[in-house]
Design a protein around this motif. Structure first.
Motif, PDB file in Angstrom:
ATOM      1  N   UNK A 216       4.499  -2.865   4.398  1.00 49.27           N
ATOM      2  CA  UNK A 216       5.503  -1.791   4.433  1.00 49.27           C
ATOM      3  C   UNK A 216       5.002  -0.599   3.635  1.00 49.27           C
ATOM      4  N   UNK A 217       5.572   0.563   3.947  1.00 46.84           N
ATOM      5  CA  UNK A 217       5.342   1.773   3.162  1.00 46.84           C
ATOM      6  C   UNK A 217       6.598   1.993   2.332  1.00 46.84           C
ATOM      7  N   UNK A 218       6.461   1.991   1.008  1.00 44.32           N
ATOM      8  CA  UNK A 218       7.605   2.189   0.120  1.00 44.32           C
ATOM      9  C   UNK A 218       7.429   3.506  -0.629  1.00 44.32           C
ATOM     10  N   UNK A 238       7.243  12.871  -5.696  1.00 45.18           N
ATOM     11  CA  UNK A 238       7.372  11.975  -4.548  1.00 45.18           C
ATOM     12  C   UNK A 238       6.164  11.052  -4.559  1.00 45.18           C
ATOM     13  N   UNK A 239       6.411   9.756  -4.645  1.00 45.75           N
ATOM     14  CA  UNK A 239       5.324   8.779  -4.653  1.00 45.75           C
ATOM     15  C   UNK A 239       5.521   7.812  -3.495  1.00 45.75           C
ATOM     16  N   UNK A 240       4.417   7.467  -2.829  1.00 47.11           N
ATOM     17  CA  UNK A 240       4.444   6.490  -1.738  1.00 47.11           C
ATOM     18  C   UNK A 240       3.329   5.483  -1.957  1.00 47.11           C
ATOM     19  N   UNK A 241       3.599   4.233  -1.593  1.00 48.97           N
ATOM     20  CA  UNK A 241       2.644   3.145  -1.830  1.00 48.97           C
ATOM     21  C   UNK A 241       2.644   2.226  -0.613  1.00 48.97           C
ATOM     22  N   UNK A 242       1.441   1.923  -0.122  1.00 45.47           N
ATOM     23  CA  UNK A 242       1.297   1.030   1.035  1.00 45.47           C
ATOM     24  C   UNK A 242       1.129  -0.396   0.546  1.00 45.47           C
ATOM     25  N   UNK A 243       1.786  -1.342   1.194  1.00 42.51           N
ATOM     26  CA  UNK A 243       1.737  -2.732   0.747  1.00 42.51           C
ATOM     27  C   UNK A 243       1.139  -3.635   1.815  1.00 42.51           C
ATOM     28  N   UNK A 249      -9.770  -0.257   4.634  1.00 44.83           N
ATOM     29  CA  UNK A 249      -9.811   0.858   5.575  1.00 44.83           C
ATOM     30  C   UNK A 249      -8.463   1.064   6.264  1.00 44.83           C
ATOM     31  N   UNK A 250      -7.818  -0.043   6.657  1.00 40.62           N
ATOM     32  CA  UNK A 250      -6.531   0.086   7.336  1.00 40.62           C
ATOM     33  C   UNK A 250      -5.472   0.659   6.399  1.00 40.62           C
ATOM     34  N   UNK A 251      -5.468   0.177   5.145  1.00 41.48           N
ATOM     35  CA  UNK A 251      -4.528   0.722   4.159  1.00 41.48           C
ATOM     36  C   UNK A 251      -4.763   2.206   3.945  1.00 41.48           C
ATOM     37  N   UNK A 252      -6.038   2.588   3.854  1.00 43.18           N
ATOM     38  CA  UNK A 252      -6.396   3.983   3.643  1.00 43.18           C
ATOM     39  C   UNK A 252      -5.946   4.859   4.802  1.00 43.18           C
ATOM     40  N   UNK A 253      -6.118   4.375   6.024  1.00 41.48           N
ATOM     41  CA  UNK A 253      -5.693   5.145   7.196  1.00 41.48           C
ATOM     42  C   UNK A 253      -4.183   5.351   7.205  1.00 41.48           C
ATOM     43  N   UNK A 254      -3.435   4.300   6.868  1.00 38.46           N
ATOM     44  CA  UNK A 254      -1.975   4.391   6.893  1.00 38.46           C
ATOM     45  C   UNK A 254      -1.450   5.383   5.860  1.00 38.46           C
ATOM     46  N   UNK A 255      -2.019   5.346   4.652  1.00 39.65           N
ATOM     47  CA  UNK A 255      -1.525   6.250   3.610  1.00 39.65           C
ATOM     48  C   UNK A 255      -1.916   7.695   3.918  1.00 39.65           C
ATOM     49  N   UNK A 256      -3.097   7.905   4.518  1.00 43.67           N
ATOM     50  CA  UNK A 256      -3.498   9.256   4.914  1.00 43.67           C
ATOM     51  C   UNK A 256      -2.614   9.784   6.034  1.00 43.67           C
ATOM     52  N   UNK A 300       0.903  10.658  -4.805  1.00 42.73           N
ATOM     53  CA  UNK A 300       1.975  11.223  -5.620  1.00 42.73           C
ATOM     54  C   UNK A 300       1.899  12.741  -5.509  1.00 42.73           C
ATOM     55  N   UNK A 301       3.008  13.360  -5.115  1.00 41.90           N
ATOM     56  CA  UNK A 301       3.057  14.804  -4.928  1.00 41.90           C
ATOM     57  C   UNK A 301       4.082  15.414  -5.869  1.00 41.90           C
ATOM     58  N   UNK A 302       3.716  16.537  -6.490  1.00 50.53           N
ATOM     59  CA  UNK A 302       4.609  17.228  -7.414  1.00 50.53           C
ATOM     60  C   UNK A 302       5.566  18.109  -6.609  1.00 50.53           C
ATOM     61  N   UNK A 303       6.864  17.855  -6.740  1.00 46.38           N
ATOM     62  CA  UNK A 303       7.842  18.526  -5.888  1.00 46.38           C
ATOM     63  C   UNK A 303       7.913  20.018  -6.187  1.00 46.38           C
TER      64      UNK A 303
END
Length: 410
Positions: A216-218, A238-243, A249-256, A300-303
């Motif tokens: 999941x993406x949380x 705003x922070x997002x984390x792939x689980x 490589x697959x995790x990297x593609x999803x977060x990008x 993590x992005x600074x709003x």
């Protein structure tokens, strides 16, 4: 508010949160005594008062002028009195301007005059209020921009299938973390400092997903707390984390893909990625503005920076403007950063209106130690021809193959 800030929970706090009036104590005692006498028999013979200084009953001025202003009409006085008495308000004094009301002990929610008027209009029925045109302009929107923007970001994340969480901002102290804000007299060692990153408080949730074998993406929108040069600093992030993805490589593609979607929906382009302090980390810039940072499984992005960033407005394109999409595959060393390569393409020609990374892959049909990045280049011009497209492609090929030691496949 103080109890929530300090994290203290006890009976006094719970009673205060429920807005229970001290007068209810006497009512409860009378009820309990009555039940004992009715069910068990007997008699009572003495009553000692341990409440020598009772809280005075609250009063509130109710102005007829205010009722008329909020309702838009002049409600008959007798009707006002009937509803007020039905709500168990006691009219202590009346004059041509209004009434002084004694507030019932059980109405601890009534704090201002408008609370009483809202009850009055509700029981009288809002539907019978005559509709009229406004005589004054509506008030200006005073909601801070960041509040609406955070909701906008949350909506974007939910639309791409991410799950939102709210985590505790208090974390254990880390000796190696110089910018951490430490708490005095903390309740426990696990809550001895404030977080400097939302990823740290999302990681336990990531572990729970991985233990269940779920992917999941949380995400979370919250604050981080930093100590810089002896000064406290708070930032909305705003922070997002792939689980629990199968491989790196697959995790990297999803977060990008998620990060790219966020930028596209906000309208932020001209993104540049620069290598960070840690292995696998990259800082995200627009020109000289730091937007945040990312790694193979999170971002993590600074709003406040996202609000400041230059944005591309969504505009209707006239019919006489032509557009063409050019897909280019860039082949380079597997460890080579591609951020500057992609960033440079946008500046090569005025006809290039958008550059977007669609996919990064390696493995089958890709030479060992290499990776391929599929880039979509949008070309727009008034009278776009095949010659123009070939000219742009040639310009891209010559520039990046010469400057970045990569190979173009189109």
């Amino acid at each position: 508010k103080t109890s929530r800030t300090l994290g203290i929970r006890n009976e006094t706090v719970l009673r205060s949160e429920k807005l229970l009036h001290p007068a209810l104590t006497e009512k409860a005692v009378q009820r309990a005594v009555g039940l004992i006498l009715d069910l068990a028999g007997g008699e009572y013979y003495e009553n000692e008062d341990w409440y020598p200084n009772p809280i005075k009953k609250s009063t509130q001025k109710l102005r007829f002028e205010r009722i008329e202003k909020l309702s838009g009409e002049k409600i008959p006085l007798e009707e006002v009195k009937r509803i007020i008495r039905g709500l168990e308000y006691n009219i202590q004094h009346e004059d041509p301007d209004g009434m002084i009301l004694e507030i019932p002990y059980f109405r601890t929610d009534v704090e201002v005059e408008d609370d009483i008027i809202s009850d009055l209009l509700r029981l009288r029925d809002y539907q019978i209020i005559e509709a009229k045109d406004l005589t004054e302009p509506p008030p200006a929107n005073i909601t801070p921009q960041i509040i609406g923007f955070k909701q906008f970001l949350a909506d974007i994340m939910v639309r791409i299938g991410a799950y939102e969480y709210i985590t505790d901002p208090m974390v254990p102290e880390e000796i190696s973390e110089d910018s951490q804000v430490l708490l005095q007299n903390s309740l426990s060692l696990d809550q001895a400092a404030m977080r400097t990153s939302l990823k740290k408080t999302l990681e336990p949730l990531q572990q729970e997903y991985e233990n269940r074998g779920e992917s999941a993406l949380i995400f979370e929108i919250g604050r981080i707390y930093l100590m810089k040069s002896g000064q406290y600093e708070e930032r909305e992030v705003l922070a997002a984390l792939m689980t629990a993805k199968d491989n790196y490589e697959e995790t990297n593609r999803e977060i990008k893909r998620a990060l790219s979607t966020v930028f596209r929906n906000i309208g932020i382009s001209n993104i540049l990625y620069k290598d960070g302090d840690k292995r696998g980390q990259a800082f995200v810039y627009q020109n000289d503005l730091l937007l945040g940072h990312t790694d193979h499984e999170s971002f993590e992005l600074y709003i406040d920076a996202l609000i400041q960033a230059e944005k591309t407005e969504q505009k209707l394109v006239a019919d006489h403007l032509n557009k063409s999409i050019l897909d280019i595959s860039i082949l380079g060393d597997r460890k080579q950063p591609m951020g500057e390569v992609i960033y440079s393409i946008k500046k090569l020609d005025d006809m290039i209106s958008k550059v977007e990374v669609k996919e990064e892959y390696s493995g089958e049909k890709i030479p060992s130690g290499k990776k391929a990045v599929l880039v979509s280049v949008e070309i727009t011009a008034k009278d776009l021809t095949a010659e123009d497209i070939n000219k742009v492609l040639k310009k891209i090929t010559n520039s990046i193959e010469k400057n970045y030691n990569v190979e173009i496949r189109s």
